[in-house]
Design a protein around this motif. Structure first.
Motif: not given
Length: 277
Positions: A164, A166, A255
């Motif tokens: 991830r 973001n 994202k």
């Protein structure tokens, strides 16, 4: 010249009709000539010569031409006056009708406010999963005075934990129910980005994967292009649901990790010109 014997038999009736017309015209000419001789003889008895009669005939014709022109001009003037009066009456009647009809109520024009979100520190929050080496900076990029530059050195992924990276900003107090978003992006190595509108931890709207190439590119998306997802708990799996427009949103998120770029990707993405409407 075509002779009578050359005329087809079935056309003889037409020829006979034309001959009758010629005879009638000749008789009329003879009759007029006779009357003219009688008038000339009567005029001679009172001392009026035939020359005077011819001049009188010419004068009569000239007067007829003048009278005819005057009549036409009079008729035209009358027609113009009538048209003017009629037009004035129509205008006055129309004006009275317009005054007698109440004005239509003004139509309500609904406008939706577009909000630009600057790429400034404190406005945005950057997060990455444990093990992922990534940073964000806010600086001049080319002709952009200040853009957000997300750089990923490497993604890390653990079982059950997606990779991830973001960049989020709160929308509370900015816009309650957005209908579209626009932004400028360019990238190298990280070739895609997704935009999310999130309402707490239980529902969100996800855009398609959008390309981030080496040149600045503007993406404009209506919310109907987004996929609506929800889940029953903050740790549950997201499920795709039939689309519904948001009644409220709490956060806008860009994202770059899982479901956007592969775990082997590295590089950077620059963002600018974010507008929510």
């Amino acid at each position: 010249m075509l002779r009578l014997k050359d005329i087809p038999e079935e056309k003889m009736s037409e020829v006979l009709g034309i001959a009758t017309e010629l005879r009638q015209r000749e008789d009329a000419d003879l009759d007029r000539s006779g009357r003219a001789r009688d008038i000339a003889a009567a005029a001679a008895e009172v001392g009026v010569s035939e020359e005077h009669l011819e001049r009188a005939a010419a004068e009569w014709h000239a007067r007829q031409v003048v009278d005819t022109g005057s009549q036409r001009r009079r008729k035209l003037s009358i027609a113009l006056v009538a048209a003017s009066v009629l037009g004035t009456a129509v205008l006055l009647f129309g004006f009275r009708e317009m005054r007698s009809v109440p004005p239509a109520p003004a139509m309500a024009v609904q406008t939706q406010t577009a909000t630009a979100i600057g790429m400034i520190p404190g406005q945005w929050n950057f997060s990455a999963n444990p093990g992922t080496v990534a940073t964000v900076s806010y600086r001049r990029v080319g002709d952009r005075s200040q853009a957000a530059v997300i750089r990923v050195e490497r993604f890390a992924s653990q079982p059950g934990t997606p990779h991830r990276a973001n960049l989020d900003t709160p929308l509370a107090g900015i816009i309650s129910a957005p209908s579209s978003v626009a932004f400028d992006v360019r990238g190298q190595g990280l070739n895609n980005v997704r935009v999310y509108f999130e309402n707490g931890a239980l529902e969100r709207w996800r855009s398609p994967a959008l390309p981030a190439s080496g040149e600045w590119r503007t993406h404009r998306l209506d919310l109907t292009r987004f996929e609506y997802q929800s889940r029953t708990s903050s740790s549950g799996r997201w499920q795709v649901r039939p689309f519904r427009s948001p009644e409220a949103v709490s956060e806008l998120s860009f994202k770059f990790g899982d479901f956007v770029n592969p775990v082997t990707a590295s590089g950077e993405v620059s963002l600018d010109g974010v507008i929510v409407e």
